[in-house]
Design a protein around this motif. Structure first.
Motif, PDB file in Angstrom:
ATOM      1  N   GLY A  19       0.815  -1.216   0.000  1.00  0.00           N
ATOM      2  CA  GLY A  19       0.000   0.000   0.000  1.00  0.00           C
ATOM      3  C   GLY A  19       0.846   1.261   0.000  1.00  0.00           C
ATOM      4  O   GLY A  19       0.544   2.236  -0.696  1.00  0.00           O
ATOM      5  N   THR A  20       1.934   1.249   0.775  1.00  0.00           N
ATOM      6  CA  THR A  20       2.833   2.405   0.847  1.00  0.00           C
ATOM      7  C   THR A  20       3.569   2.614  -0.479  1.00  0.00           C
ATOM      8  O   THR A  20       3.687   3.742  -0.972  1.00  0.00           O
ATOM      9  CB  THR A  20       3.851   2.220   1.987  1.00  0.00           C
ATOM     10  OG1 THR A  20       3.152   2.030   3.226  1.00  0.00           O
ATOM     11  CG2 THR A  20       4.769   3.426   2.120  1.00  0.00           C
ATOM     12  N   ILE A  59      -0.475   2.030   7.053  1.00  0.00           N
ATOM     13  CA  ILE A  59       0.099   2.585   5.821  1.00  0.00           C
ATOM     14  C   ILE A  59       0.435   4.061   6.039  1.00  0.00           C
ATOM     15  O   ILE A  59       1.487   4.546   5.604  1.00  0.00           O
ATOM     16  CB  ILE A  59      -0.865   2.423   4.632  1.00  0.00           C
ATOM     17  CG1 ILE A  59      -1.057   0.944   4.294  1.00  0.00           C
ATOM     18  CG2 ILE A  59      -0.338   3.167   3.399  1.00  0.00           C
ATOM     19  CD1 ILE A  59      -2.109   0.677   3.228  1.00  0.00           C
ATOM     20  N   GLY A  60      -0.447   4.772   6.735  1.00  0.00           N
ATOM     21  CA  GLY A  60      -0.198   6.184   7.028  1.00  0.00           C
ATOM     22  C   GLY A  60       1.058   6.387   7.846  1.00  0.00           C
ATOM     23  O   GLY A  60       1.858   7.294   7.579  1.00  0.00           O
ATOM     24  N   ILE A  61       1.258   5.536   8.858  1.00  0.00           N
ATOM     25  CA  ILE A  61       2.460   5.636   9.699  1.00  0.00           C
ATOM     26  C   ILE A  61       3.707   5.371   8.881  1.00  0.00           C
ATOM     27  O   ILE A  61       4.681   6.142   8.922  1.00  0.00           O
ATOM     28  CB  ILE A  61       2.382   4.642  10.879  1.00  0.00           C
ATOM     29  CG1 ILE A  61       1.268   5.021  11.850  1.00  0.00           C
ATOM     30  CG2 ILE A  61       3.718   4.583  11.627  1.00  0.00           C
ATOM     31  CD1 ILE A  61       0.985   3.972  12.900  1.00  0.00           C
ATOM     32  N   LEU A  62       3.706   4.273   8.111  1.00  0.00           N
ATOM     33  CA  LEU A  62       4.898   3.904   7.341  1.00  0.00           C
ATOM     34  C   LEU A  62       5.209   4.952   6.271  1.00  0.00           C
ATOM     35  O   LEU A  62       6.376   5.340   6.099  1.00  0.00           O
ATOM     36  CB  LEU A  62       4.702   2.533   6.692  1.00  0.00           C
ATOM     37  CG  LEU A  62       5.923   1.982   5.940  1.00  0.00           C
ATOM     38  CD1 LEU A  62       7.130   1.865   6.861  1.00  0.00           C
ATOM     39  CD2 LEU A  62       5.602   0.630   5.302  1.00  0.00           C
ATOM     40  N   GLU A  81      -5.905   5.658   1.096  1.00  0.00           N
ATOM     41  CA  GLU A  81      -4.493   5.903   1.393  1.00  0.00           C
ATOM     42  C   GLU A  81      -3.726   6.374   0.163  1.00  0.00           C
ATOM     43  O   GLU A  81      -2.799   7.164   0.269  1.00  0.00           O
ATOM     44  CB  GLU A  81      -3.840   4.633   1.958  1.00  0.00           C
ATOM     45  CG  GLU A  81      -4.067   4.425   3.426  1.00  0.00           C
ATOM     46  CD  GLU A  81      -3.517   5.565   4.273  1.00  0.00           C
ATOM     47  OE1 GLU A  81      -2.321   5.877   4.149  1.00  0.00           O
ATOM     48  OE2 GLU A  81      -4.285   6.158   5.037  1.00  0.00           O
ATOM     49  N   VAL A  82      -4.097   5.884  -0.997  1.00  0.00           N
ATOM     50  CA  VAL A  82      -3.425   6.324  -2.227  1.00  0.00           C
ATOM     51  C   VAL A  82      -3.895   7.715  -2.631  1.00  0.00           C
ATOM     52  O   VAL A  82      -3.090   8.582  -2.983  1.00  0.00           O
ATOM     53  CB  VAL A  82      -3.663   5.315  -3.374  1.00  0.00           C
ATOM     54  CG1 VAL A  82      -3.162   5.888  -4.704  1.00  0.00           C
ATOM     55  CG2 VAL A  82      -2.946   3.994  -3.090  1.00  0.00           C
ATOM     56  N   GLY A  83      -5.204   7.961  -2.581  1.00  0.00           N
ATOM     57  CA  GLY A  83      -5.763   9.189  -3.131  1.00  0.00           C
ATOM     58  C   GLY A  83      -5.666  10.418  -2.258  1.00  0.00           C
ATOM     59  O   GLY A  83      -5.751  11.541  -2.764  1.00  0.00           O
ATOM     60  N   MET A  84      -5.487  10.259  -0.941  1.00  0.00           N
ATOM     61  CA  MET A  84      -5.473  11.415  -0.035  1.00  0.00           C
ATOM     62  C   MET A  84      -4.044  11.690   0.432  1.00  0.00           C
ATOM     63  O   MET A  84      -3.318  10.769   0.796  1.00  0.00           O
ATOM     64  CB  MET A  84      -6.409  11.163   1.151  1.00  0.00           C
ATOM     65  CG  MET A  84      -7.843  10.908   0.734  1.00  0.00           C
ATOM     66  SD  MET A  84      -9.029  10.831   2.088  1.00  0.00           S
ATOM     67  CE  MET A  84      -9.270  12.571   2.441  1.00  0.00           C
ATOM     68  N   GLN A  85      -3.664  12.969   0.431  1.00  0.00           N
ATOM     69  CA  GLN A  85      -2.298  13.371   0.724  1.00  0.00           C
ATOM     70  C   GLN A  85      -2.216  14.198   2.002  1.00  0.00           C
ATOM     71  O   GLN A  85      -3.198  14.832   2.409  1.00  0.00           O
ATOM     72  CB  GLN A  85      -1.743  14.212  -0.436  1.00  0.00           C
ATOM     73  CG  GLN A  85      -1.771  13.533  -1.788  1.00  0.00           C
ATOM     74  CD  GLN A  85      -0.830  12.347  -1.851  1.00  0.00           C
ATOM     75  OE1 GLN A  85      -1.223  11.237  -1.548  1.00  0.00           O
ATOM     76  NE2 GLN A  85       0.414  12.591  -2.239  1.00  0.00           N
TER      77      GLN A  85
END
Length: 355
Positions: free
Chosen positions: A73-74, A131-134, A267-271
């Motif tokens: 995911g990352t 995924i956000g943390i990594l 997780e992919v689309g939001m920054q």
């Protein structure tokens, strides 16, 4: 403390509208926030320190217990969003600082807003958080590397400055927050209730600085071109993130089920657009217009994320799709309820027979 929680919930509910009103206000009264230009790094540090306070060792262990989904995911995030940014800059013929700003927000890690959207859509929040943390921990290394590779054709990329600023505003505050959580333990929980308020106020101040710093340049034709680019960037991220997770389901169906597909989509689309704006103002200080795409992204992805999560939830209810279904099969919720009822009846019969 209950009043603090109520206010935090209210602020979260209306945050997108507040951002729009605050941005308009700073456009007409720039002196309100222009003073904060030198402090944007500290403001974002406060947000990420708050993130660190909410993390425990279990959050990091989770990355190790399901490494494939988290790493994949990352990697998808750091490949899909930067390349979409470059493609959109080419299609719309963006150049100079504005193109750099679009690519910079594309190179940022996923934002904390994705956790909320994943929760609202009944996605796998634990995977989303991991995924956000990594991706956030990788940001100080990935952002300078990707920017040098993808954006150096537009302006000279200050790689060392990007790296040092990212370390200062990302790694140090998170590490400090985690350490404080380890030392003070449950006492931290009394503070974490107010963290959403602190984080959102800090993000509002950063947005105010970007709008105030750009003022007259914000709504000229060249800057306005960033709006459709940002919208397409975000929506393409959702589409490719979902398509990628569907593809991964065929490869590894056990790990990339329906709830995980939703998490990876967000997780992919939001920054982390606040990080993008902060790095633009610090590492590209002579060209504050580079922070404009991040500001537009901050407003838009909250709108699109809310719409998508609401649509997804209603779609699943309408087609009776269970949140933990394998691949979003229609009627799986009905089957799950029937299965649960059958198991309950069987348990009742077993107990009766035992008597």
């Amino acid at each position: 403390m209950e009043n603090v929680k109520k206010f935090a919930d209210w602020l979260t509910k209306w945050f997108t509208l507040i951002v729009i009103v605050w941005a308009i206000f700073n456009y007409f009264v720039p002196q309100t926030s222009i003073w904060g230009k030198a402090y944007t790094g500290y403001l974002l540090g406060i947000v990420l320190f708050g993130m660190g306070l909410t993390l425990t060792l279990d959050d990091f262990k989770r990355i190790l217990t399901q490494p494939l989904m988290v790493v994949v995911g990352t990697v998808a995030h750091f490949i899909i969003m930067p390349l979409i940014a470059v493609l959109l800059c080419w299609i719309f013929r963006l150049d100079g600082p504005l193109a750099v700003g679009v690519i910079l927000v594309g190179c940022c890690p996923s934002g904390t807003s994705s956790n909320v959207m994943s929760y609202l859509s009944r996605g796998d929040v634990a995977l989303d958080v991991s995924i956000g943390i990594l991706s956030t921990l990788c940001a100080p290394f990935m952002i300078p590397l990707l920017m040098q590779w993808l954006a150096s054709q537009y302006v000279a990329v200050p790689v060392a400055s990007l790296f040092l600023n990212a370390v200062k505003v990302v790694l140090f505050p998170i590490a400090l927050g985690v350490i404080c959580h380890m030392i003070f333990g449950k006492k931290i929980e009394k503070v974490t209730v107010a963290l959403p308020i602190v984080s959102q106020v800090a993000i509002l101040l950063i947005i105010g600085v970007v709008v105030a710093a750009n003022g007259p340049k914000l709504f000229v034709a060249s800057s306005l071109m960033a709006i459709p680019v940002v919208i397409l960037h975000n929506l393409s991220g959702y589409a490719l993130g979902f398509g990628f997770s569907k593809l991964m389901y065929k490869v590894y169906p056990k790990g990339f089920r329906y709830a995980q597909q939703k998490a990876i989509t967000f997780e992919v689309g939001m920054q982390d657009s606040a990080l993008g704006a902060t790095l633009a103002l610090t590492s590209f200080a002579s060209n504050p217009i580079a922070a404009v795409p991040s500001t537009f992204f901050s407003v838009w992805h909250n709108i699109s994320g809310s719409i998508l999560s609401s649509w997804w939830r209603n779609h699943d209810d309408r087609h009776e799709i269970h949140w933990d279904s394998d691949n979003g099969e229609k009627g799986s919720a009905k089957n799950a309820d029937a299965s649960s009822e059958h198991a309950f009846d069987a348990d009742k019969k077993a107990k009766a027979a035992a008597k």
